[in-house]
Scaffold this active site. Structure first.
Site, mmCIF file in Angstrom:
data_model
loop_
_atom_site.group_PDB
_atom_site.id
_atom_site.type_symbol
_atom_site.label_atom_id
_atom_site.label_comp_id
_atom_site.label_asym_id
_atom_site.label_seq_id
_atom_site.Cartn_x
_atom_site.Cartn_y
_atom_site.Cartn_z
ATOM 1 C CB SER A 61 30.754 39.649 38.072
ATOM 2 O OG SER A 61 30.500 38.285 37.958
ATOM 3 C CG ASP A 105 27.895 35.656 39.449
ATOM 4 O OD1 ASP A 105 26.682 35.548 39.159
ATOM 5 O OD2 ASP A 105 28.727 36.112 38.646
#
Length: 474
Positions: free
Chosen positions: A104, A241
């Site tokens: 992530s 992200d």
């Protein structure tokens, strides 16, 4: 147990790349498959999906997962680099498990594995089952030179889903910047916005991984948005992200919108009657009066998913969940533009980005104009690092005592309400909030503050950090 320093956090297994060797990735993959057989009766020789983000270690780790799946005797669809919600959508559509290799937003020297059942993200019981199964797995061989050819179906199906959210000319006349960096959705985002009619400018593309954290933006990200807005005359700047399950939206002035405000606006755009969100999201969600019911949960997508399932059982028809990082989860099907958008109970960045841009365009408003229609609530957050779990646990436990809690917060106000959904959260007279919780990913104590002004929220946060630091024992 293999590599016991690795652990599940609020969103999958995470650790240093040096700990996530081919052997370790293979072992966790085999343990995942064993748990799927034991708890969810997946068929022998069935299909498993594998995808990954753009960080440097991800292709290697994905190859290790694929090799382990083949060793287990199952078939693999190699989905290649794609957004996490795209992989999840494909898995739900085919009713098969999936593994996403992604860290992530964390730095490139770290990575992780995110596991999906045929019906969505694994839960905490599955996590325990995987850890238990590690003791019994035979180590998978190192991956060979050949991996399955990358299949584009998952990415294409997700793109088609995203195209349903806005009509072809919905963003006509809007100038939208796309901060591409190393987001795995960087090209998809440009394509979808262009199809909706936006004048799209792709900027900031990077060949090395950039750890963009939507809850803790780097100074260079903030400066980049301001400069891009001024240089290009943007109506908005958008990004995600690394694995595209958390959105970034900056207004026409280059100011980033808080993730919980992104979620609130998205839920309104989708006509939600019930909203599910962690206790760290601000109370504008209740104060705005837009939703029949607001469910509060612990931090982490598994808890939001549990809350959405409860909302559906309670009879709500349009159920939307979101986290303070801005990632939006759909707990039920919703209607947009006369089209049915099916449930997708995992964080998604594309849905909130398109929803907010579409809402602003439809109302001939700016992004900042949309925010002015919400209750004025400001939040600040911080953390005390290197706090062992034993110390943070003892501190939080002490605040569960009513008299002790009242004495602790006496300097900043009278407690009107409190809860222990995730840590200890108090509501002071006038609606100000201070919330402590232990991190699920690191040895640290986190503090959140909310007030009617940004200055007051920061004052409460600094008091909370100082006061906690003086009380912690470690």
């Amino acid at each position: 147990m293999i590599m016991s320093s690795l652990k599940f956090g609020t969103s999958g297994l995470r650790g240093l790349v040096t700990e996530l060797s081919d052997t370790v990735c293979g072992a966790y993959t085999l343990a995942f498959l064993k748990n799927m057989q034991a708890r969810h009766a997946i068929p022998d020789k069935g299909l498993i999906l594998v995808g990954h983000d753009l960080r440097s270690s991800s292709p290697r780790m994905a190859a290790a997962c694929i090799a382990a799946i083949r060793t287990f005797g199952m078939h693999v669809e190699n989905c290649g680099p794609l957004p996490t919600p795209a992989l999840a959508y494909r898995a739900l559509s085919l009713k098969v498990p999936a593994i996403m290799v992604t860290g992530s937003h964390i730095p490139d020297d770290r990575n992780g594995l995110k596991f999906y059942r045929a019906d969505g993200e694994i839960d905490k019981v599955d996590e325990a089952g995987i850890l238990s199964a590690l003791d019994d797995v035979a180590l998978a061989p190192a991956p060979g030179d050949e991996s399955p050819v990358v299949q584009q179906d998952a990415l294409q199906n997700y793109a088609e889903r995203c195209s349903l959210i806005l009509q072809p000319k919905a963003l006509d006349g809007r100038r939208i910047g796309v901060y591409q960096h190393s987001s795995v959705a960087r090209d998809l985002l440009v394509d979808i916005l262009q199809k909706a009619g936006a004048d799209t400018i792709a900027i900031g593309r990077s060949d090395v991984f950039v750890p963009v954290d939507t809850e803790a933006l780097r100074p260079e990200d903030i400066a980049f948005a301001l400069a891009a807005s001024n240089e290009h005359g943007l109506d908005a700047l958008v990004s995600t992200d690394g694995d595209a399950d958390r959105p970034l939206v900056a207004d026409e002035q280059g100011t980033f919108v808080r993730g919980d405000s992104v979620g609130l606006l998205t839920a309104h755009f989708l006509g939600a009657d019930a909203v599910v969100t962690p206790v760290t999201s601000n109370t504008a969600i209740e104060l705005c009066g837009l939703f029949k019911k607001v469910y509060r949960t612990r931090v982490g997508s598994p808890y939001v998913i549990e809350g959405m399932e409860l909302a559906v059982k309670d009879g709500y028809r349009n159920v939307v969940g979101f986290e303070a990082n801005g990632g939006v989860l759909l707990g039920s099907a919703v209607a947009v533009n006369g089209q049915r958008l099916g449930a997708l109970p995992t964080r998604d960045a594309m849905l909130p980005i398109l929803s907010i841009l579409g809402m602003a365009a439809k109302s001939s408003s700016t992004i900042s104009g949309l925010l002015k229609g919400l209750p004025s609530r400001f939040t600040s957050s911080g953390r005390i690092e290197h706090v062992p779990a034993t110390s943070s646990g003892a501190f939080l436990q002490s605040l569960l005592d009513t008299e002790r809690r009242q004495r602790y917060f006496a300097d900043v106000g009278t407690i009107e309400a409190s809860d222990a959904i995730d840590g200890v959260r108090v509501v002071l007279a006038g609606g100000e909030v201070i919330h402590y919780r232990a991190s699920g990913n690191a040895p640290e104590l986190r503090c959140y503050a909310e007030a009617a002004s940004g200055v007051r929220a920061e004052e409460l946060l600094q008091w909370g950090l100082r006061h906690a630091a003086s009380e912690l024992v470690y």
